[in-house]
Design an enzyme around this catalytic site. Structure first.
Site, short mmCIF file in Angstrom:
data_model
loop_
_atom_site.label_atom_id
_atom_site.label_comp_id
_atom_site.label_asym_id
_atom_site.label_seq_id
_atom_site.Cartn_x
_atom_site.Cartn_y
_atom_site.Cartn_z
N HIS A 128 0.86 -1.18 0.00
CA HIS A 128 0.00 0.00 0.00
C HIS A 128 0.91 1.24 0.00
O HIS A 128 1.99 1.20 0.57
CB HIS A 128 -0.84 -0.06 1.28
CG HIS A 128 -1.94 0.94 1.38
ND1 HIS A 128 -1.73 2.26 1.70
CD2 HIS A 128 -3.28 0.81 1.22
CE1 HIS A 128 -2.90 2.89 1.75
NE2 HIS A 128 -3.86 2.03 1.45
N ASP A 205 2.42 -4.92 8.03
CA ASP A 205 1.22 -4.12 7.79
C ASP A 205 0.03 -5.09 7.86
O ASP A 205 -0.21 -5.86 6.93
CB ASP A 205 1.32 -3.43 6.43
CG ASP A 205 0.02 -2.74 6.02
OD1 ASP A 205 -0.98 -2.85 6.76
OD2 ASP A 205 0.02 -2.10 4.95
N LYS A 231 -11.09 -0.54 9.63
CA LYS A 231 -11.29 -1.73 8.80
C LYS A 231 -11.69 -2.94 9.64
O LYS A 231 -11.88 -4.02 9.12
CB LYS A 231 -10.02 -2.03 8.00
CG LYS A 231 -9.75 -0.97 6.93
CD LYS A 231 -8.46 -1.18 6.19
CE LYS A 231 -8.28 -0.07 5.16
NZ LYS A 231 -6.98 -0.12 4.49
N CYS A 374 -4.71 2.37 -3.82
CA CYS A 374 -3.47 2.79 -3.16
C CYS A 374 -2.34 1.80 -3.39
O CYS A 374 -1.44 1.67 -2.54
CB CYS A 374 -3.68 3.03 -1.66
SG CYS A 374 -4.78 4.40 -1.31
#
Ligand SMILES: *Cc1c(COP(=O)(O)O)cnc(C)c1O
Length: 420
Positions: A128, A205, A231, A374
């Site tokens: 990302h 991540d 999220k 992204c």
């Protein structure tokens, strides 16, 4: 899809999400944009409202009752996050605005103070932008060099190529656990073990894994892990950083201000203990309490149950997508029982624009995302400017997948007919 799974999870939880029960353009909403942000259950909405209605006050230094309650709520939420990822200590959890801020914290604090000319940072091409741009900034300032792990034939993390580019010059490996575009689940335990052999630190991540898969930072042995609350059923404005205690202790502060100090003199300051050293200014108190409520909620549904149910959705989604001519999905195919990838599908349809597909589907009440998600460098490598992406969560159903597939087929037929 076993009927029981569906009954026990999606059917049971859907009433907890008020937003799902509405019509868009006269059609029942099918929300398939969960990789961008998830919806919020009543328990989370109530936690936020209750905090502002009953407990609102600033945290930590207050003596009065409201401040004590706000502090207990805020610090209690930290305990919940620590337990959720199985951190060894609550001091290892720092609240941030989101995953992007958490990565920037590591980049500016650890990166700028540690990296030197010629040191190497390994990322993957599927990262990302939030896990690329901060490292580009750090590389420009320190003279460190960025290297990238490429994709295998099946569009997954190329462990072999990773092995060929890692060396004693590698100081950091920063990679995504589950790709928000390819949906692949990266072999993070292996990546971390390899990186540690070279003395490199590893940042994971976990934006697309924390909401869907049980996490255990101690078993994984990552040095840092970041995720965003929004999220995983929590509000926007709250995310977290996990870091190993000795590393966080050694890292200098990122932002200066209130909350993060021990003593301030006119010419110097001493800093607060962990984790407050990294939480300058008044934090997002209500949002932190609400991420605690989100974790309680996810835990009550059961992360294992969520993961298993999403595998069933994955198998079903990909089976249906395979039936559509000239449609190509990206990343690995799931096994017949939906294992080996996440419950999301980025796809293109030959000759059609991804954003046209998303625009038409919105007219049918179906929310999917289109664009580069992204991950622009990844899209360049895949040779497309954008993809359409349907991303699912545990409140989605096979009936919704059926509705999406019907809508998608109609949309494709419509565009084909006007192009003729
Ligand atoms: C969403 C996402 C991010 C960024 O999250 P923010 O909440 O925008 O900070 C980073 N990485 C991945 C894989 C994501 O899906």
């Amino acid at each position: 899809m076993t009927i029981t799974q569906e009954k026990t999870i999606a059917a049971k939880v859907r009433s907890d999400f008020p937003i799902l029960h509405q019509d868009i353009h006269g059609k029942p909403l099918i929300y398939f944009d969960n990789a961008a942000t998830s919806q919020k259950p009543i328990a989370v909405l109530d936690a936020l409202r209750d905090y502002y209605e009953q407990d609102n006050s600033n945290v930590h230094r207050g003596i009065h009752s409201l401040s004590v309650r706000a502090t207990e709520g805020y610090e209690g939420a930290r305990d919940k996050v620590a337990k959720f990822v199985n951190a060894a200590s609550r001091q290892e959890i720092v609240f941030t605005r989101n995953a992007s801020e958490a990565i920037n914290l590591i980049a500016y604090s650890w990166g700028l103070s540690t990296l030197q000319q010629g040191d190497e940072i390994i990322l993957s091409v599927m990262e990302h932008h939030s896990n690329i741009v901060p490292w580009q900034i750090v590389a420009q300032k320190t003279g460190a060099v960025l290297k990238y792990v490429e994709l295998t034939e099946t569009e997954e993390f190329d462990l072999e190529q990773f092995n060929s580019i890692i060396s004693n010059k590698t100081k950091l490996v920063s990679v995504v656990h589950v790709s928000n575009t390819l949906g692949c689940i990266n072999p993070v335990e292996e990546i971390i073990a390899i990186a540690h052999q070279y003395g490199a630190k590893v940042l994971i991540d976990a934006c697309q894994s924390a909401p869907h898969i049980p996490l255990d930072v101690q078993a994984m042995d990552c040095d840092w892990l970041v995720a965003s609350g929004h999220k995983m059923c929590a509000p926007t404005g709250i995310g977290f950083l996990y870091g190993k205690l000795d590393l966080l202790l050694a890292m200098p502060p990122f932002l200066g201000g209130g909350e993060m100090i021990a003593d301030v003199f006119l010419d110097y300051s001493t800093y607060a203990e962990l984790p407050h050293k990294f939480e300058a200014g008044t934090p997002a108190i209500g949002e932190a309490i609400a991420i605690g409520a989100a974790i309680d909620y996810l835990t009550s549904v059961g992360m294992d149950n969520i993961h298993t149910y999403e595998e069933e959705l994955t198998a079903y989604l990909f089976k249906q997508l395979r039936g559509i001519p000239n449609l190509r999905t990206y990343g690995p195919q799931p096994t017949a029982d939906g294992k080996g990838r996440a419950a999301l599908a980025a796809f293109t349809v030959e000759g059609l624009d991804a954003s046209d597909l998303a625009t038409m589907l919105d007219q049918e009440g179906i929310a999917i995302r289109s664009g580069h998600h992204c991950t622009q460098p990844l899209h360049r490598i895949l040779g497309v400017s954008g993809t359409a992406r349907a991303s699912l969560y545990f409140y989605n159903t096979t009936e919704e997948i059926d509705g999406f597939i019907v809508g998608l087929k109609e949309t494709i037929d419509f565009f084909r007919s006007v192009m003729e």
